[in-house]
Design a protein around this motif. Sequence first.
Motif, PDB file in Angstrom:
ATOM      1  N   GLN A  35       1.617   6.661  -6.921  1.00 39.56           N
ATOM      2  CA  GLN A  35       0.488   7.501  -7.333  1.00 39.56           C
ATOM      3  C   GLN A  35       0.836   8.970  -7.174  1.00 39.56           C
ATOM      4  OE1 GLN A  35      -2.716   5.692  -4.945  1.00 39.56           O
ATOM      5  NE2 GLN A  35      -3.864   5.677  -6.858  1.00 39.56           N
ATOM      6  N   ARG A  36       1.577   9.292  -6.147  1.00 39.81           N
ATOM      7  CA  ARG A  36       1.965  10.692  -5.923  1.00 39.81           C
ATOM      8  C   ARG A  36       3.055  11.139  -6.887  1.00 39.81           C
ATOM      9  NH1 ARG A  36      -0.061  12.516  -0.969  1.00 39.81           N
ATOM     10  NH2 ARG A  36      -0.925  10.827   0.287  1.00 39.81           N
ATOM     11  N   LYS A  54      11.430   5.491   0.762  1.00 43.85           N
ATOM     12  CA  LYS A  54      10.135   5.989   1.208  1.00 43.85           C
ATOM     13  C   LYS A  54       9.299   4.903   1.880  1.00 43.85           C
ATOM     14  CE  LYS A  54       8.178   9.364  -0.819  1.00 43.85           C
ATOM     15  NZ  LYS A  54       7.573  10.571  -0.625  1.00 43.85           N
ATOM     16  N   LEU A  98       0.821  -1.210   0.000  1.00 53.40           N
ATOM     17  CA  LEU A  98       0.000   0.000   0.000  1.00 53.40           C
ATOM     18  C   LEU A  98       0.854   1.260   0.000  1.00 53.40           C
ATOM     19  CD1 LEU A  98      -2.808  -1.119   2.464  1.00 53.40           C
ATOM     20  CD2 LEU A  98      -2.913  -1.005  -0.040  1.00 53.40           C
ATOM     21  N   ARG A  99       1.987   1.234   0.726  1.00 48.31           N
ATOM     22  CA  ARG A  99       2.893   2.398   0.724  1.00 48.31           C
ATOM     23  C   ARG A  99       3.532   2.568  -0.657  1.00 48.31           C
ATOM     24  NH1 ARG A  99       4.483   0.644   6.115  1.00 48.31           N
ATOM     25  NH2 ARG A  99       6.429  -0.166   5.278  1.00 48.31           N
ATOM     26  N   LEU A 122       2.148   1.686  -3.543  1.00 51.37           N
ATOM     27  CA  LEU A 122       1.103   2.233  -4.410  1.00 51.37           C
ATOM     28  C   LEU A 122       0.873   3.717  -4.145  1.00 51.37           C
ATOM     29  CD1 LEU A 122      -1.451  -0.711  -4.338  1.00 51.37           C
ATOM     30  CD2 LEU A 122       0.134  -0.104  -6.176  1.00 51.37           C
ATOM     31  N   ASP A 123       0.876   4.102  -2.877  1.00 49.86           N
ATOM     32  CA  ASP A 123       0.698   5.509  -2.524  1.00 49.86           C
ATOM     33  C   ASP A 123       1.825   6.360  -3.108  1.00 49.86           C
ATOM     34  OD1 ASP A 123      -0.575   7.717  -0.978  1.00 49.86           O
ATOM     35  OD2 ASP A 123       1.352   7.648   0.095  1.00 49.86           O
ATOM     36  N   ALA A 124       3.044   5.881  -2.966  1.00 46.05           N
ATOM     37  CA  ALA A 124       4.204   6.653  -3.437  1.00 46.05           C
ATOM     38  C   ALA A 124       4.200   6.813  -4.952  1.00 46.05           C
ATOM     39  CB  ALA A 124       5.499   5.988  -2.974  1.00 46.05           C
TER      40      ALA A 124
END
Length: 82
Positions: free
Chosen positions: A18-19, A31, A11-12, A14-16
């Motif tokens: 996406q940003r 990260k 999930l981290r 995917l978040d990174a």
Amino acid sequence: MAAAKLDPIDLRILDAIQRDGRITKLALAEKVGLSPTPCWMRLRKLEKAGIVTGYHAAIAMRVIAPVATVLMEVTLANHRQA
């Protein structure tokens, strides 16, 4: 189709991405708290599973050319197949 099982590190990742889709592999690993090789392997796994389907750029169209939004309404008095 069964839902993918993602852990907090996935999930981290995917978040990174996406940003910042252009984040380097080293920066992504830092990260999310992994060393580069396992992080890269997880990202590849997410891509192969179809969870990450691509990397895209957001384009500011108003900077390129003037943009107008037009709203229209059409009302027909009669409606015939011919």
